[in-house]
Design an enzyme around this catalytic site. Structure first.
Site, short mmCIF file in Angstrom:
data_model
loop_
_atom_site.label_atom_id
_atom_site.label_comp_id
_atom_site.label_asym_id
_atom_site.label_seq_id
_atom_site.Cartn_x
_atom_site.Cartn_y
_atom_site.Cartn_z
N ALA A 65 17.08 -56.04 5.17
CA ALA A 65 17.32 -54.61 5.08
C ALA A 65 16.37 -53.92 6.05
CB ALA A 65 17.07 -54.14 3.66
N GLY A 108 17.79 -59.19 2.94
CA GLY A 108 19.17 -58.74 2.87
C GLY A 108 20.09 -59.53 3.80
N GLU A 111 21.00 -62.48 1.88
CA GLU A 111 21.87 -62.02 0.79
C GLU A 111 23.27 -61.69 1.29
OE1 GLU A 111 18.90 -59.10 -0.30
OE2 GLU A 111 18.72 -60.01 -2.29
N GLU A 131 10.93 -60.75 0.56
CA GLU A 131 10.65 -59.42 0.00
C GLU A 131 9.29 -59.35 -0.68
OE1 GLU A 131 13.50 -61.09 -0.25
OE2 GLU A 131 15.21 -59.73 -0.03
N1 CO8 Z 1 13.66 -53.91 9.36
C1 CO8 Z 1 13.42 -53.08 10.40
N2 CO8 Z 1 13.04 -53.53 11.62
C2 CO8 Z 1 12.90 -54.86 11.77
C3 CO8 Z 1 13.15 -55.78 10.73
C4 CO8 Z 1 13.56 -55.25 9.47
N3 CO8 Z 1 13.87 -56.04 8.41
N4 CO8 Z 1 12.92 -57.03 11.18
C5 CO8 Z 1 12.56 -56.91 12.48
N5 CO8 Z 1 12.55 -55.60 12.83
C6 CO8 Z 1 12.22 -55.03 14.14
C7 CO8 Z 1 10.72 -55.07 14.39
O1 CO8 Z 1 10.08 -53.97 13.77
C8 CO8 Z 1 10.69 -55.01 15.90
O2 CO8 Z 1 10.91 -53.67 16.30
P1 CO8 Z 1 9.90 -52.97 17.39
O3 CO8 Z 1 10.14 -53.76 18.64
O4 CO8 Z 1 10.41 -51.57 17.44
O5 CO8 Z 1 8.54 -53.14 16.86
C9 CO8 Z 1 11.91 -55.81 16.33
O6 CO8 Z 1 12.76 -55.83 15.18
C10 CO8 Z 1 11.59 -57.24 16.71
O7 CO8 Z 1 10.87 -57.82 15.63
P2 CO8 Z 1 9.50 -58.65 15.82
O8 CO8 Z 1 8.75 -58.10 17.00
O9 CO8 Z 1 8.81 -58.67 14.51
O10 CO8 Z 1 10.12 -60.07 16.21
P3 CO8 Z 1 9.43 -61.49 16.00
O11 CO8 Z 1 10.30 -62.46 16.73
O12 CO8 Z 1 7.98 -61.45 16.33
O13 CO8 Z 1 9.53 -61.79 14.41
C11 CO8 Z 1 10.64 -61.84 12.27
C12 CO8 Z 1 10.77 -61.98 13.80
C13 CO8 Z 1 9.81 -63.00 11.70
C14 CO8 Z 1 12.06 -61.92 11.69
C15 CO8 Z 1 9.96 -60.50 11.90
O14 CO8 Z 1 10.63 -59.45 12.62
C16 CO8 Z 1 10.01 -60.15 10.46
O15 CO8 Z 1 9.24 -60.70 9.68
N6 CO8 Z 1 10.89 -59.21 10.06
C17 CO8 Z 1 10.96 -58.75 8.69
C18 CO8 Z 1 11.62 -59.77 7.79
C19 CO8 Z 1 11.68 -59.26 6.37
O16 CO8 Z 1 10.67 -59.04 5.73
N7 CO8 Z 1 12.90 -59.07 5.85
C20 CO8 Z 1 13.14 -58.62 4.50
C21 CO8 Z 1 13.32 -57.17 4.48
S1 CO8 Z 1 13.37 -56.50 2.82
C22 CO8 Z 1 14.94 -56.75 2.34
O17 CO8 Z 1 15.77 -57.28 3.03
C23 CO8 Z 1 15.24 -56.26 0.98
C24 CO8 Z 1 16.63 -56.58 0.58
C25 CO8 Z 1 17.06 -55.63 -0.44
C26 CO8 Z 1 18.49 -55.43 -0.42
C27 CO8 Z 1 19.13 -55.48 0.90
C28 CO8 Z 1 20.26 -54.64 1.01
C29 CO8 Z 1 20.35 -54.01 2.36
#
Ligand code: CO8
Length: 257
Positions: A65, A108, A111, A131
């Site tokens: 998400a 998400g 999911e 999460e």
């Molecule tokens: N949300 C918003 N932006 C994101 C997300 C995200 N989930 N994941 C990555 N991005 C963005 C980063 O902020 C970054 O943007 P910017 O260049 O503007 O800073 C860009 O994407 C590239 O990301 P990274 O630089 O972090 O890329 P890396 O290759 O270094 O890392 C990862 C990749 C490991 C995937 C890392 O981006 C990461 O950990 N992302 C978050 C993963 C996460 O925690 N996901 C769970 C989110 S919570 C959730 O899903 C709750 C579900 C609830 C219900 C869902 C219904 C919708």
């Protein structure tokens, strides 16, 4: 139809939805999900479509998400806005949906893949429910569907530690149906979907309904449900055609596809 966060195309009876927010690793903002739901609704109504594939990029199916969108959300926003409930439309779609997952499928994203009917994984796929690292828990089925896919021990491990599993582990524990090279993933998924779309659509839809029923009911009730559907298939032209074609040693020409 032009969308902002997804691409759509049809290929030989298959609807292909590509999540397309590359700068955010296909983070699932509300608008993206609304677009996916709208595209799926359209494919469900379109009698020329027999199956759907949802995919992302080779780097990310979806990294979860949209954390930036969620970060300032209050309890009232989430509760009154019924946050996440619109996602249910993915799982409620009556036509088969294949998730073609390469790269990250986190939170998400994992999911969303599990809301589909089965998951084909690219060999670089990484699944996770991280999460817990954000101070929350899965909210779109991660604690429920993942447990049904992989069992309690592994689901607890994934949800409580937030660790990722690679494609091989995901295949071993039944989360994905099979692994293909990431570069061939979309082609393979579309080919698989085309195979399904070539069968009788009502029979395909009833089969999906019956398999899904096994999650919702007891074995005995599920077996009765299956038996009634099976009996009803003898009222279809496609059952007559399918069996006649076998007897005549020819390819069946299903009418309802
Ligand atoms: N949300 C918003 N932006 C994101 C997300 C995200 N989930 N994941 C990555 N991005 C963005 C980063 O902020 C970054 O943007 P910017 O260049 O503007 O800073 C860009 O994407 C590239 O990301 P990274 O630089 O972090 O890329 P890396 O290759 O270094 O890392 C990862 C990749 C490991 C995937 C890392 O981006 C990461 O950990 N992302 C978050 C993963 C996460 O925690 N996901 C769970 C989110 S919570 C959730 O899903 C709750 C579900 C609830 C219900 C869902 C219904 C919708």
């Amino acid at each position: 139809m032009a969308y902002e966060h997804i691409l759509t195309e049809t290929r030989n009876g298959v609807g292909l939805i590509t999540l397309n927010r590359p700068k955010a690793l296909n983070a699932l903002c509300s608008d993206l999900i609304a677009e996916v739901s709208e595209a799926l609704d359209g494919y469900e109504k379109d009698e020329k479509i027999g199956a759907v594939v949802i995919t992302g990029s080779e780097k990310a199916f979806a990294a979860g998400a949209d954390i930036k969108e969620m970060s300032s959300m209050s309890y009232m926003d989430a509760y009154l806005g019924d946050f996440i409930t619109p996602w249910d439309r993915v799982a409620q779609n009556r036509k088969p949906i294949i998730a073609a997952v390469a790269g990250y499928a986190l939170g998400g994203g994992c999911e969303l893949a599990m809301m589909c009917d089965f998951i084909l994984a690219g060999d670089n796929a990484k699944f996770g429910q991280p999460e817990i690292t954000l101070g929350v828990m899965p909210g779109a089925g991660g604690s429920q569907r993942l447990t049904r896919f992989v069992g309690k021990s592994k689901a607890m491990d994934m949800c409580l530690t937030g660790r990722m599993m690679d494609a091989e582990e995901a295949e071993r524990c039944g989360l994905v149906s099979r692994i293909v090279p990431a570069g061939d993933l979309v082609e393979e998924a579309v080919k698989t979907a085309q195979k399904i779309a070539d069968f009788s659509l009502p029979i395909v839809m009833m089969t999906k309904e019956s398999v899904n029923r096994s999650y919702e009911t007891t074995l005995n009730e599920g077996l009765k449900f299956e038996r009634r559907l099976f009996h009803s298939m003898f009222a279809t032209e496609d059952q007559s055609e399918g069996m006649a074609a076998f007897v005549d040693k020819r390819k069946p020409q299903f009418k309802n596809k």
